[in-house]
Design an enzyme around this catalytic site. Structure first.
Site, PDB file in Angstrom:
ATOM      1  N   ARG A 110       0.816  -1.213   0.000  1.00 24.51           N
ATOM      2  CA  ARG A 110       0.000   0.000   0.000  1.00 24.51           C
ATOM      3  C   ARG A 110       0.848   1.261   0.000  1.00 24.51           C
ATOM      4  NH1 ARG A 110      -3.191   1.778  -2.665  1.00 24.51           N
ATOM      5  NH2 ARG A 110      -4.126  -0.309  -2.561  1.00 24.51           N
ATOM      6  N   LYS A 144      -0.089  25.380  -4.278  1.00 29.24           N
ATOM      7  CA  LYS A 144      -1.246  24.685  -3.706  1.00 29.24           C
ATOM      8  C   LYS A 144      -0.958  23.180  -3.717  1.00 29.24           C
ATOM      9  CE  LYS A 144      -4.471  28.286  -5.118  1.00 29.24           C
ATOM     10  NZ  LYS A 144      -5.628  28.658  -5.989  1.00 29.24           N
ATOM     11  N   LYS A 176       1.564  39.743  -4.105  1.00 31.18           N
ATOM     12  CA  LYS A 176       0.201  39.384  -4.462  1.00 31.18           C
ATOM     13  C   LYS A 176      -0.787  40.397  -3.880  1.00 31.18           C
ATOM     14  CE  LYS A 176      -0.804  35.230  -5.298  1.00 31.18           C
ATOM     15  NZ  LYS A 176      -1.214  33.801  -5.211  1.00 31.18           N
ATOM     16  N   GLU A 217       1.316  40.882  -8.904  1.00 29.89           N
ATOM     17  CA  GLU A 217      -0.045  40.517  -9.299  1.00 29.89           C
ATOM     18  C   GLU A 217      -0.895  41.762  -9.496  1.00 29.89           C
ATOM     19  OE1 GLU A 217      -3.947  38.602  -7.139  1.00 29.89           O
ATOM     20  OE2 GLU A 217      -2.046  37.547  -6.860  1.00 29.89           O
ATOM     21  N   ASP A 238      -4.675  38.462 -12.797  1.00 30.77           N
ATOM     22  CA  ASP A 238      -5.556  37.635 -11.980  1.00 30.77           C
ATOM     23  C   ASP A 238      -7.004  37.692 -12.471  1.00 30.77           C
ATOM     24  OD1 ASP A 238      -6.204  35.956  -9.774  1.00 30.77           O
ATOM     25  OD2 ASP A 238      -6.956  37.704  -8.696  1.00 30.77           O
TER      26      ASP A 238
END
Length: 305
Positions: A110, A144, A176, A217, A238
């Site tokens: 596994r 992410k 950002k 950004e 964005d």
């Protein structure tokens, strides 16, 4: 030639990440005990071999992990690969063969499959996005990622034909929306890039500072017009629709043609084609990692003695 984020390759640093994850995986399964199911049913001297095979079509990633798992867990197994990372695999294809102690094979099954299924799923989804990006733009990942798995997941993106964005906060300056909102009372958008360059030079020296990418950004054409004259390396656009992205490209071409443009936000398999055809150089897609499903791989016994 434009500067680029460092790309993740299989190397000693990545292998070290894997060793930590492998140890944690076996701790989850065995704690300080053992695999009671296997030791109660399988003789200690039983030998056998099994194939790891694809249950679906995809793109392989993570094969170098298998010998690392064998080494780190001190398993009495040998691994014979039949496919390599980045290879297209079809349902039924044998990726590799494990031979040796049946107890070790069952105990590690596994863990081996979890790593391979997860990474192969990322590589497979990435290849799908790359194929859907019908324009000239390259497909980038994001931060992410699963905590602790970042370099490994970004490596899988590379196996699928994608490009790595910054690997961590240390790798670049990326101002950002929240950075800009916090500092809006102290400086204008036009001030950001020169301030960052001055700070990096003071902290790192001119040569090292020049190697750091600066990305800003923006979420409107007005903000883009304010940032372009300072010429950061990259400007992230964005959540702009394709028509607005085309206007942004025209503005960039006129005011600062050396600046790269990156589209981001709400990118999916339906929208990436039109976005990639607008003239931007980059499209970043968080779904490559946070939206990828594991690809089904399984273990098929070949023989037992």
């Amino acid at each position: 030639m434009p500067k680029e984020y460092r790309q993740i390759e299989w190397n000693a640093q990545l292998a070290d990440d894997c060793r930590h994850l492998i140890r944690l995986a076996f701790r989850e399964d065995l704690d300080n005990e053992q695999d009671w199911s296997t030791v109660s049913l399988v003789a200690a001297d039983a030998q056998g071999s099994a194939d790891i095979a694809a249950r679906a079509d995809g793109v392989l990633a993570g094969a170098p992990l298998v010998p690392l798992i064998i080494e780190e867990a001190e398993l009495e197994l040998t691994w014979t690969p039949h496919k390599h990372d980045g290879d297209a695999i079809a349902r039924g294809d044998v990726i590799g063969t494990l031979s040796g102690s049946v107890r070790d094979l069952l105990t590690s099954e596994r863990t081996i499959l979890n790593f391979l299924c997860r990474l192969t799923g990322i590589a497979t989804l990435t290849r799908t996005y790359v194929a859907a990006a019908t324009g000239a733009a390259q497909v980038y990942d994001t931060r992410k990622t699963t905590p602790g798995w970042r370099r490994l997941e970004k490596y899988a993106v590379r196996c699928g034909g994608g490009v790595n964005h910054r690997v961590g906060l240390y790798a670049a300056v990326m101002a950002k929306d929240n950075h800009l909102a916090w500092s809006a009372t102290e400086r204008t958008l036009a001030d950001i890039t020169p301030q960052v360059r001055e700070f990096l030079t003071a902290q790192l020296g001119a040569a090292a500072a020049a190697e750091k990418l600066i990305e800003i950004e923006v979420d409107s054409l007005a903000q883009l017009a304010a940032v372009l004259p300072s010429q950061p390396d990259i400007i992230l656009l964005d959540n702009m629709p394709p028509a607005t992205l085309q206007e942004a490209v025209a503005m960039r071409n006129k005011l600062a043609p050396s600046v790269q443009l990156e589209a981001s936000g709400g990118v999916n398999l339906e929208t990436i084609g039109p976005i990639s055809e607008t003239g931007v150089e980059r499209v970043s897609v968080g779904a490559l990692t946070h939206g990828a499903a594991s690809l089904d791989l399984g273990l098929d016994w070949k023989s037992a003695q």
